[in-house]
Enzyme design. Structure first.
Site, PDB file in Angstrom:
ATOM      1  N   HIS A 133      33.712  38.498  40.524  1.00  0.00           N
ATOM      2  CA  HIS A 133      32.964  38.620  39.479  1.00  0.00           C
ATOM      3  C   HIS A 133      32.549  39.424  38.400  1.00  0.00           C
ATOM      4  O   HIS A 133      32.611  39.941  37.104  1.00  0.00           O
ATOM      5  CB  HIS A 133      32.076  37.273  39.133  1.00  0.00           C
ATOM      6  CG  HIS A 133      31.619  36.644  37.725  1.00  0.00           C
ATOM      7  ND1 HIS A 133      30.424  37.009  37.006  1.00  0.00           N
ATOM      8  CD2 HIS A 133      32.368  35.878  36.946  1.00  0.00           C
ATOM      9  CE1 HIS A 133      29.936  36.534  36.098  1.00  0.00           C
ATOM     10  NE2 HIS A 133      31.505  35.488  36.084  1.00  0.00           N
ATOM     11  N   CYS A 134      32.254  40.771  39.393  1.00  0.00           N
ATOM     12  CA  CYS A 134      31.374  42.315  38.378  1.00  0.00           C
ATOM     13  C   CYS A 134      32.600  42.884  37.949  1.00  0.00           C
ATOM     14  O   CYS A 134      31.973  44.088  37.107  1.00  0.00           O
ATOM     15  CB  CYS A 134      30.872  42.918  39.708  1.00  0.00           C
ATOM     16  SG  CYS A 134      29.631  41.672  40.411  1.00  0.00           S
TER      17      CYS A 134
END
Length: 335
Positions: free
Chosen positions: A326-327
């Site tokens: 996600h990052c």
């Protein structure tokens, strides 16, 4: 700000180019490039992908990336697109907007560099054709998670961080969330995971702790092993979620997602988390860790997102560098 499960126009990433993200050796650089490419290529099976590449890597990145992936050039310090890139929103009449938060290296940390990355949000907004929405709030995309109906999850230790927004109050932050991402209800969680709160962490990003599977339903990172300090963190966050209501006035249904069984690595307590996944059109790009809980977590995600195909990528090289799937990604919603 739409829920991540809404249809996407594309997903954006940045290419690892220097510093700790790329590593100090040829082997570490190969590991970083291979892992970032694995996420980009997996995402490209579901929807268009754009990758921002530093000019020094214009001949390197195409060797790893699918030919369908669109490349853009801009100077980069790092490769965490979720945090330096814009947060995309839609207007009530369907226009695309891009919130450009102030990015200062996760609270002006002494190991971070951000002179180039702080300009990427506006650049991506321009490439996307979105209307730029400038914000004076120091914030990152990994520090918020929304349900698409006016509810946002945040943590006391990020937006209220003195290294980010000294002297600011919760009502002021909530007002800025309302102005920029249309959030009418902010659910404040007390902190993030233990490792993420140490020197090389973000000081408590929500996107490895909790995520809206859909409005009214939250996936919660749950550490079952009481020897790990995140067992106490999980309980504390669950209590905050149990006492909260969303923008529609609903109590939240909480789905516990177990932490990986791996408790420690060479640096100490792990913050490995299956919560740090990316929703894509008809799919989920999920973290795996070569761990005994990988299969259980993948099955839980498949149940939480019916009709989506779950694809896993070994995220250990990402977490070793300070983040997860996600990052390194940022979704651009379809109009």
């Amino acid at each position: 700000m739409p829920h991540e499960g809404d249809r996407h126009e594309r997903t954006w990433l940045a290419w690892p180019t220097a510093g700790y993200t790329l590593g100090d050796t040829a082997e570490e650089a190969e590991e970083a490039r291979t892992t970032w490419a694995a996420v980009a290529n997996a995402t490209a099976e579901f929807e268009p992908v754009s990758v921002v590449v530093d000019p020094r890597d214009r001949d390197i990145a195409p060797r790893y990336l699918s030919g369908s992936i669109e490349l853009h050039e801009a100077p980069l310090n790092d490769a965490w697109m979720r945090d330096m890139g814009p947060t995309f929103v839609r207007s009530e009449t369907g226009e695309l907007g891009a919130v450009d938060w102030v990015f200062n290296g996760w609270g002006a940390q002494d190991w971070a560099q951000w002179d180039k990355d702080s300009l990427v949000g506006a650049q991506v907004a321009s490439w996307s054709g979105a209307e730029l929405i400038s914000s004076g709030l120091v914030n990152e995309g990994g520090g918020i998670h929304v349900d698409g109906e006016g509810t946002v999850l945040a943590t006391d230790t990020v937006q209220l961080d003195p290294g980010r927004n000294p002297g600011i109050t919760k009502p002021e932050i909530e007002a800025e969330f309302a102005r920029t991402i249309g959030a009418t209800t902010t659910i404040w969680l007390p902190r993030g995971l233990t490792r993420d709160s140490e020197r090389f962490g973000t000081r408590g990003h929500v996107d490895i702790v909790a995520a809206f599977a859909r409005p009214g339903v939250v996936l919660l990172h749950t550490q079952r092993d009481k020897s790990h300090p995140d067992a106490a963190v999980s309980r504390e966050i669950r209590a905050a979620l149990e006492s909260a209501t969303d923008a529609a006035g609903r109590a939240l249904k909480i789905i516990e997602v177990p932490a990986p069984a791996t408790l420690r690595d060479d640096e100490g307590w792990t913050d490995y988390s299956y919560i740090n996944h990316l929703l894509v059109n008809d799919g989920v790009i999920a973290c795996s860790f070569g761990d005994a809980h990988d299969a259980e977590a993948a099955a839980l995600l498949a149940d939480a997102y019916p009709g989506r195909r779950v694809v896993t990528v070994d995220a250990r090289p990402l977490f070793a560098r300070g983040g997860g799937i996600h990052c390194i990604t940022q979704q651009q919603p379809a109009l």
